[in-house]
Design an enzyme around this catalytic site. Sequence first.
Site, PDB file in Angstrom:
ATOM      1  N   LEU A  30       0.781  -1.258  -0.042  1.00  0.00           N
ATOM      2  CA  LEU A  30      -0.049   0.093  -0.023  1.00  0.00           C
ATOM      3  C   LEU A  30       0.980   1.326   0.068  1.00  0.00           C
ATOM      4  CD1 LEU A  30      -2.847  -0.909   2.452  1.00  0.00           C
ATOM      5  CD2 LEU A  30      -2.884  -1.125  -0.321  1.00  0.00           C
ATOM      6  N   GLY A  33      -0.464   1.800  -3.641  1.00  0.00           N
ATOM      7  CA  GLY A  33      -1.690   1.365  -3.994  1.00  0.00           C
ATOM      8  C   GLY A  33      -2.768   1.941  -2.993  1.00  0.00           C
ATOM      9  N   ILE A  49       7.225  -6.999  -1.096  1.00  0.00           N
ATOM     10  CA  ILE A  49       7.419  -8.168  -1.775  1.00  0.00           C
ATOM     11  C   ILE A  49       8.825  -8.968  -1.430  1.00  0.00           C
ATOM     12  CG2 ILE A  49       6.475  -7.630  -4.104  1.00  0.00           C
ATOM     13  CD1 ILE A  49       9.103  -6.340  -4.936  1.00  0.00           C
ATOM     14  N   ALA A  67       4.010  -5.171  -8.771  1.00  0.00           N
ATOM     15  CA  ALA A  67       4.568  -4.340  -7.782  1.00  0.00           C
ATOM     16  C   ALA A  67       5.867  -3.703  -8.120  1.00  0.00           C
ATOM     17  CB  ALA A  67       4.785  -4.915  -6.172  1.00  0.00           C
ATOM     18  N   SER A  70       7.257   3.309 -10.439  1.00  0.00           N
ATOM     19  CA  SER A  70       6.953   3.480 -11.972  1.00  0.00           C
ATOM     20  C   SER A  70       7.049   4.629 -12.398  1.00  0.00           C
ATOM     21  CB  SER A  70       5.710   2.667 -12.405  1.00  0.00           C
ATOM     22  OG  SER A  70       4.598   3.058 -11.757  1.00  0.00           O
ATOM     23  N   TYR A 134      14.145   3.602 -14.479  1.00  0.00           N
ATOM     24  CA  TYR A 134      13.036   2.958 -14.371  1.00  0.00           C
ATOM     25  C   TYR A 134      12.912   1.854 -15.580  1.00  0.00           C
ATOM     26  CZ  TYR A 134       8.272   1.453 -15.631  1.00  0.00           C
ATOM     27  OH  TYR A 134       7.170   0.558 -15.897  1.00  0.00           O
ATOM     28  N   LEU A 192      -1.163  11.167 -19.823  1.00  0.00           N
ATOM     29  CA  LEU A 192      -1.608  11.898 -20.788  1.00  0.00           C
ATOM     30  C   LEU A 192      -3.185  12.099 -20.516  1.00  0.00           C
ATOM     31  CD1 LEU A 192      -1.635  14.280 -23.015  1.00  0.00           C
ATOM     32  CD2 LEU A 192      -1.851  12.164 -24.743  1.00  0.00           C
ATOM     33  N   GLY A 287      13.487  12.955 -22.779  1.00  0.00           N
ATOM     34  CA  GLY A 287      13.595  11.288 -22.739  1.00  0.00           C
ATOM     35  C   GLY A 287      12.367  10.836 -23.737  1.00  0.00           C
TER      36      GLY A 287
HETATM   37  N1  UDP Z   1       2.146  14.217 -22.803  1.00  0.00           N
HETATM   38  C1  UDP Z   1       1.994  15.526 -22.920  1.00  0.00           C
HETATM   39  N2  UDP Z   1       1.367  16.095 -21.793  1.00  0.00           N
HETATM   40  C2  UDP Z   1       1.019  15.694 -20.590  1.00  0.00           C
HETATM   41  C3  UDP Z   1       1.220  14.402 -20.420  1.00  0.00           C
HETATM   42  C4  UDP Z   1       1.920  13.595 -21.612  1.00  0.00           C
HETATM   43  O1  UDP Z   1       1.919  15.967 -23.980  1.00  0.00           O
HETATM   44  O2  UDP Z   1       0.795  16.360 -19.471  1.00  0.00           O
HETATM   45  C5  UDP Z   1       2.617  13.433 -24.033  1.00  0.00           C
HETATM   46  C6  UDP Z   1       4.085  12.778 -23.623  1.00  0.00           C
HETATM   47  O3  UDP Z   1       4.817  13.793 -24.143  1.00  0.00           O
HETATM   48  C7  UDP Z   1       3.944  11.543 -24.641  1.00  0.00           C
HETATM   49  C8  UDP Z   1       2.351  11.145 -24.520  1.00  0.00           C
HETATM   50  O4  UDP Z   1       1.838  12.378 -24.030  1.00  0.00           O
HETATM   51  O5  UDP Z   1       4.341  11.904 -25.799  1.00  0.00           O
HETATM   52  C9  UDP Z   1       2.090   9.952 -23.707  1.00  0.00           C
HETATM   53  O6  UDP Z   1       2.981  10.396 -22.225  1.00  0.00           O
HETATM   54  P1  UDP Z   1       2.369   9.434 -21.063  1.00  0.00           P
HETATM   55  O7  UDP Z   1       3.189  10.059 -19.764  1.00  0.00           O
HETATM   56  O8  UDP Z   1       0.923   9.410 -20.799  1.00  0.00           O
HETATM   57  O9  UDP Z   1       3.000   8.050 -21.191  1.00  0.00           O
HETATM   58  P2  UDP Z   1       4.554   7.517 -21.670  1.00  0.00           P
HETATM   59  O10 UDP Z   1       4.612   7.594 -23.325  1.00  0.00           O
HETATM   60  O11 UDP Z   1       5.572   8.644 -21.419  1.00  0.00           O
HETATM   61  O12 UDP Z   1       4.566   6.197 -20.950  1.00  0.00           O
END
Ligand code: UDP
Length: 334
Positions: A30, A33, A49, A67, A70, A134, A192, A287
């Site tokens: 938790l 979670g 774990i 778990a 992330s 990660y 997003l 990144g």
């Molecule tokens: N993204 C964005 N604004 C946000 C969050 C994400 O423009 O507030 C973009 C991010 O640059 C990526 C896509 O949305 O291209 C998906 O991002 P998310 O963090 O959902 O997942 P990721 O692909 O990083 O695992």
Amino acid sequence: MVTGGAGYVGSVIGRYLLDTGHEVTVLDDLSTGHADAVPSGARFVQADIRAAGATLASGIDAVVHCAAKSLVAESVAKPELYWDNNVGGSLALLEAMRAHDVRRIVFSSTAATYGEPTSVPIVEADPPAPTNPYGASKLAVDHILTSYAAAHLFAAVSLRYFNVAGALLPGEPGAGTSGQTLGERHTVETHLIPIALQVAAGQRDSLQVYGTDYPTPDGTCIRDYIHVLDLADAHARALDWTAGQAGRHLICNLGSGAGSSVREVLTTSREVTGRDLKVLETGHRPGDPAVLIASNERAGTELGWTPSRDLTAMVRDAWRFQQSIGELAGPASR
Ligand code: UDP
């Protein structure tokens, strides 16, 4: 046993497994979670774990290991947490499994193991090159599983998730009869779709689009989104696969095989919610590769899996979930 079964993905997997006839024990400390997300009907053990031994000794025959820590940005700032928890913790779990002769495991791996792809769609044979701790920590566990399968006759599946979205809602096909509502509820939200829906719900003023000059048709990043219920179905199939596969480690991408741009996700979010979204176009998030799309051929061939829910279904279910918890969530910030 589902580790991380009080988290977003783990709780939906646990629910799905219960609804398809499995007995489920959730092991979750938790730390991130939620106790109320533990699937009803599951046995719940609140533990790290690293302390799974006693639970493994109680008749567990297979593990779904979700778990983990992330958050990509956190992993860059505090890599020690990711090596310790994701790698050290997983190794301790595998040793406890070995000690108790539980040798079937399905592991939550990630597209972040690939890093910047050399070509898309990404196939599992592409060279892994994670760009943050990660992804590196998840890749390390994939390697550990390969060696445990070879040396200790584990049957292991690493499922490399692309962008998981959506929620489990009562009454939806595949949601079972429990009446439970399960979805994404992170204290620190970086994804997003939930961020867009928080804006739609009035919990945030606006959202940022991280870059509009990528080499894609509309200039925004393209990702491969997959519904959390399709993801859960893949785990159930992977668990079945592990029976009778001692000595093998299977790695499978989980994605739709197609991509959606950030702008397309926002258009779908506007259509589903019927609300406008205030958007600020900002610079690249460090990144972020331009395009990530999975080949899902291997999951089809090996597991008989194909995703069945599209982006509209993901946003619609995530929106219904968001509305169901809206009053609890309060204002969000980032
Ligand atoms: N993204 C964005 N604004 C946000 C969050 C994400 O423009 O507030 C973009 C991010 O640059 C990526 C896509 O949305 O291209 C998906 O991002 P998310 O963090 O959902 O997942 P990721 O692909 O990083 O695992």
